[in-house]
Write an enzyme that holds these catalytic residues in place. Structure first.
Site, PDB file in Angstrom:
ATOM      1  N   GLU A  95       0.354 -16.600 -17.971  1.00 56.26           N
ATOM      2  CA  GLU A  95      -0.018 -16.426 -16.565  1.00 56.26           C
ATOM      3  C   GLU A  95       0.190 -17.740 -15.822  1.00 56.26           C
ATOM      4  O   GLU A  95      -0.333 -18.770 -16.229  1.00 56.26           O
ATOM      5  CB  GLU A  95      -1.480 -15.964 -16.440  1.00 56.26           C
ATOM      6  CG  GLU A  95      -2.027 -15.918 -15.036  1.00 56.26           C
ATOM      7  CD  GLU A  95      -1.196 -15.054 -14.094  1.00 56.26           C
ATOM      8  OE1 GLU A  95      -0.732 -15.606 -13.073  1.00 56.26           O
ATOM      9  OE2 GLU A  95      -1.009 -13.851 -14.375  1.00 56.26           O
ATOM     10  N   LYS A 140     -12.247  -5.962  -0.632  1.00 61.20           N
ATOM     11  CA  LYS A 140     -13.473  -5.161  -0.721  1.00 61.20           C
ATOM     12  C   LYS A 140     -14.715  -6.004  -0.452  1.00 61.20           C
ATOM     13  O   LYS A 140     -15.711  -5.507   0.079  1.00 61.20           O
ATOM     14  CB  LYS A 140     -13.587  -4.483  -2.095  1.00 61.20           C
ATOM     15  CG  LYS A 140     -12.442  -3.538  -2.449  1.00 61.20           C
ATOM     16  CD  LYS A 140     -12.166  -2.481  -1.429  1.00 61.20           C
ATOM     17  CE  LYS A 140     -10.825  -2.511  -0.751  1.00 61.20           C
ATOM     18  NZ  LYS A 140      -9.642  -2.963  -1.331  1.00 61.20           N
ATOM     19  N   GLY A 195       2.893  -2.659  10.499  1.00 63.23           N
ATOM     20  CA  GLY A 195       2.804  -1.742   9.370  1.00 63.23           C
ATOM     21  C   GLY A 195       1.407  -1.177   9.272  1.00 63.23           C
ATOM     22  O   GLY A 195       0.437  -1.920   9.113  1.00 63.23           O
ATOM     23  N   ILE A 208       4.075  -4.699   5.482  1.00 62.72           N
ATOM     24  CA  ILE A 208       5.129  -3.685   5.389  1.00 62.72           C
ATOM     25  C   ILE A 208       5.470  -3.325   3.952  1.00 62.72           C
ATOM     26  O   ILE A 208       6.511  -2.736   3.676  1.00 62.72           O
ATOM     27  CB  ILE A 208       6.401  -4.168   6.112  1.00 62.72           C
ATOM     28  CG1 ILE A 208       6.822  -5.541   5.581  1.00 62.72           C
ATOM     29  CG2 ILE A 208       6.185  -4.216   7.615  1.00 62.72           C
ATOM     30  CD1 ILE A 208       8.166  -6.007   6.059  1.00 62.72           C
ATOM     31  N   HIS A 267     -28.572  18.646  -4.619  1.00 63.51           N
ATOM     32  CA  HIS A 267     -28.831  18.618  -3.185  1.00 63.51           C
ATOM     33  C   HIS A 267     -29.981  17.656  -2.899  1.00 63.51           C
ATOM     34  O   HIS A 267     -30.957  17.623  -3.652  1.00 63.51           O
ATOM     35  CB  HIS A 267     -29.210  20.023  -2.693  1.00 63.51           C
ATOM     36  CG  HIS A 267     -29.603  20.054  -1.243  1.00 63.51           C
ATOM     37  ND1 HIS A 267     -28.665  20.022  -0.236  1.00 63.51           N
ATOM     38  CD2 HIS A 267     -30.830  20.113  -0.650  1.00 63.51           C
ATOM     39  CE1 HIS A 267     -29.296  20.056   0.926  1.00 63.51           C
ATOM     40  NE2 HIS A 267     -30.619  20.117   0.697  1.00 63.51           N
TER      41      HIS A 267
END
Length: 458
Positions: free
Chosen positions: A32, A49, A177, A263, A437
Site C-alpha cells: 500500500e 458519512k 455532475g 463526474i 410495529h
C-alpha cells in the site's frame, strides 16, 4: 520468502482479501502506497458519512422546536466538524492495522509494480524490494476523474478529495455532475449554508436510479433552493476574483466560490506492469476478469474499481472474499444479482435489483407497488415523512426484481430488500411476513401488499 499471495492495494477489496487468505491459512502480504483503507476509508465513504452525520445533527437542532424543544440558533464550528471526521478515519485505519497484526498479514509501504507472474517489486523512498508469490491480487482502486478543460487546480476548482479537506464552508459551490458523489456533497455543503448550483449532462440528477426516485430527489433539492441545470455541459471555467466563473454550452454564466468536479472516477492501473504482462483490458480500460476474479494471466487476479463491475466498497469486499477462497483452493464465484447501492442525502436513497424501466426493457411483464412514508407511523413520529418504498415485480411470477427506497434510514432498510431479491422471494412472501410495529420496515411490507392492491394504509 514466498507468499501465497501479494495483494496490491489496501482498500476495502485488498485488505479484506488479505485477511481472508490469512484466515484460510495462507501467507499473505499487502503493498500500500498510502494509508490502509483506500479511497473508501480515507477519501470517500467514511469521511463523507462523518460530515453527513454532522449535518444530520444540525438538522435535528434546527427542527427541535417542532418537537417542543426550544434551543438557540446553532453555531457551526467547521474546524471541529473536520477534526471529528479525521478522528473517525484514524480510528478505523488503526483498526485495519490491528487486524493485519492479529491475522499475521505482512504490510509493505510503497509503490508496487508487477515484474512477472509471481514477482512484485516494491519501491519506497528510492529503495526497491522484490516479493515472490504464487498469486497476485490487483486491488489498486480509482481516483477522481478530471477534465483538463475545466481548469482543475485543487483550490477553486476541486474534486471530492479537496472537498473533504476544506477548512471553511464556501459561500457558493458549482457542482459538476449530479450523480451519487455530487448529490452527497450538495447535501453536505447545502445543509451548512452553501449556495448550491448543480450542472448535469444527463436529463436528470441521479440518472441511474429508478425514475420515480430521481424525480423525487430533484424536487426535494429544488425545495432546498438548490439550482439544478440538466441536459447541459460546461464549456469552460475561469478563475475570477470571487472564485470561478463557468460558461455553459447554452451560454449561461455561473459564478461561485468553488467548483466541484464530480463526474466519475478513473482507474489506477497505470505503471503497475499490466502492459508488459499482457493482462487483458476492456473497452473502458478496465481489467477483464471472469466470475472467479481471474485475469487472462494465470495466478493474477483483480478486484474492486479496476474491474468496473460496480464501483462500490461492499462489492470490492465481496470480490476480495471470492479471490481469497479461490486462491486457497475453494471454488467461489461472484454473484451480482442483488447488489445494494445507497445515496446518503436527506432523505437517504437505497436501491437493489432492477428499476421498473430496466424490467420493461427486458420485455418482462412488470407490476410495481408503492407506499409513502407519510402513511407510516414511525416515520411521522420521527418527523421524517418524506419519501416512499417502491417494489418492482414480475407480474406473472410475483418475484421481487427490484426495490427502491427514498426516505428515512433507507440505507438500513435495503438489507431486507436485498435478501428478498437475492433469494427470489415474491411480493406475497414479504407481505405475509409479520413486521414489528411501529417501524419504518412496515413500509416495505405495505409496498409489497400494494403490488396486489391490498395495502391497508396505502
Amino acid at each position: 520468502m514466498t507468499y501465497k499471495a501479494v495483494v496490491i492495494g489496501g482498500g476495502p477489496g485488498g485488505y479484506v482479501a488479505a485477511i481472508r487468505i490469512a484466515q484460510l491459512g495462507g501467507k499473505v502480504a499487502v503493498v500500500e502506497k498510502d494509508k490502509l483503507g483506500g479511497t473508501c476509508l480515507n477519501r470517500g465513504c467514511i469521511p463523507t458519512k462523518s460530515l453527513i452525520a454532522a449535518v444530520d445533527k444540525l438538522k435535528t437542532v434546527e427542527e427541535a422546536a417542532e418537537f417542543g424543544i426550544e434551543v438557540g440558533k446553532p453555531v457551526i464550528d467547521f474546524g471541529k466538524v473536520q477534526a471529528r471526521k479525521a478522528d473517525v478515519v484514524e480510528k478505523l485505519v488503526g483498526g485495519i492495522n490491528f487486524l493485519f497484526k492479529k491475522n499475521k498479514v505482512k504490510l509493505f509501504n510503497g509503490t508496487a509494480k508487477i515484474k512477472a507472474p509471481g514477482v512484485v517489486e516494491v519501491e519506497n523512498n528510492g529503495e526497491n524490494q522484490e516479493l515472490h508469490c504464487e498469486n497476485i491480487v490487483i486491488a489498486t482502486g480509482s481516483s477522481p476523474a478530471l477534465i483538463k478543460s475545466l481548469g482543475y487546480n485543487g483550490t477553486t476548482v476541486i474534486t471530492s478529495d479537496e472537498a473533504l479537506q476544506l477548512t471553511e464552508v464556501p459561500k457558493s459551490m458549482l457542482i459538476i455532475g449530479a450523480g451519487v458523489i455530487g448529490c452527497e456533497f450538495a447535501h453536505i455543503y447545502g445543509s451548512l449554508g452553501t449556495e448550491i448550483t448543480m450542472v448535469e449532462a444527463a436529463p436528470s440528477i441521479l440518472a441511474l436510479q429508478d425514475k420515480d426516485i430521481s424525480r423525487r430527489m430533484q424536487t426535494i433539492f429544488k425545495k432546498k433552493k438548490y439550482s439544478i441545470k440538466t441536459n447541459v455541459t460546461i464549456k469552460k471555467i475561469e478563475e475570477v476574483e470571487s472564485g470561478i466563473q463557468a460558461e455553459l454550452e447554452n451560454g449561461d454564466i455561473i459564478n461561485a466560490e468553488k467548483a466541484l468536479i464530480s463526474i466519475g472516477r478513473t482507474l489506477n492501473i497505470k505503471n503497475i506492469g499490466l502492459e508488459k504482462l499482457g493482462v487483458e483490458l476492456g473497452q473502458r480500460g478496465q481489467i477483464v476478469v471472469n466470475d472467479k476474479m481471474q485475469t487472462n494471466i494465470k495466478g493474477i487476479y483483480a478486484i474492486g474499481d479496476v474491474v468496473m463491475k460496480y464501483q462500490l466498497a461492499h462489492v470490492a469486499s465481496a470480490q476480495g472474499i471470492v479471490v481469497a477462497e479461490n486462491i486457497m483452493g475453494k471454488q467461489s464465484t461472484m454473484d451480482y444479482s442483488a447488489v445494494p447501492s445507497c445515496v446518503f442525502t436527506s432523505p437517504e436513497i437505497a436501491s437493489v435489483g432492477m428499476t421498473e424501466q430496466q424490467v420493461k426493457d427486458k420485455g418482462i411483464p412488470v407490476t410495481a407497488g408503492k407506499f409513502n412514508f407519510m402513511a407510516n407511523g414511525k416515520a411521522l413520529s420521527m418527523g421524517e415523512g418524506e419519501g416512499f418504498v417502491k417494489v418492482v415485480t414480475n407480474s406473472k411470477t410475483d418475484v421481487v426484481l427490484g426495490v427502491h427506497i427514498i426516505g428515512p434510514h433507507a440505507s438500513d432498510l435495503i438489507a431486507e430488500a436485498t435478501l428478498a431479491v437475492k433469494n427470489g422471494l415474491t411480493a406475497k412472501n414479504l407481505a405475509a411476513t409479520i413486521h414489528a410495529h411501529p417501524t419504518l420496515a412496515e413500509a416495505i411490507m405495505e409496498a409489497t401488499e400494494n403490488v396486489h392492491g391490498i395495502s391497508i394504509h396505502g
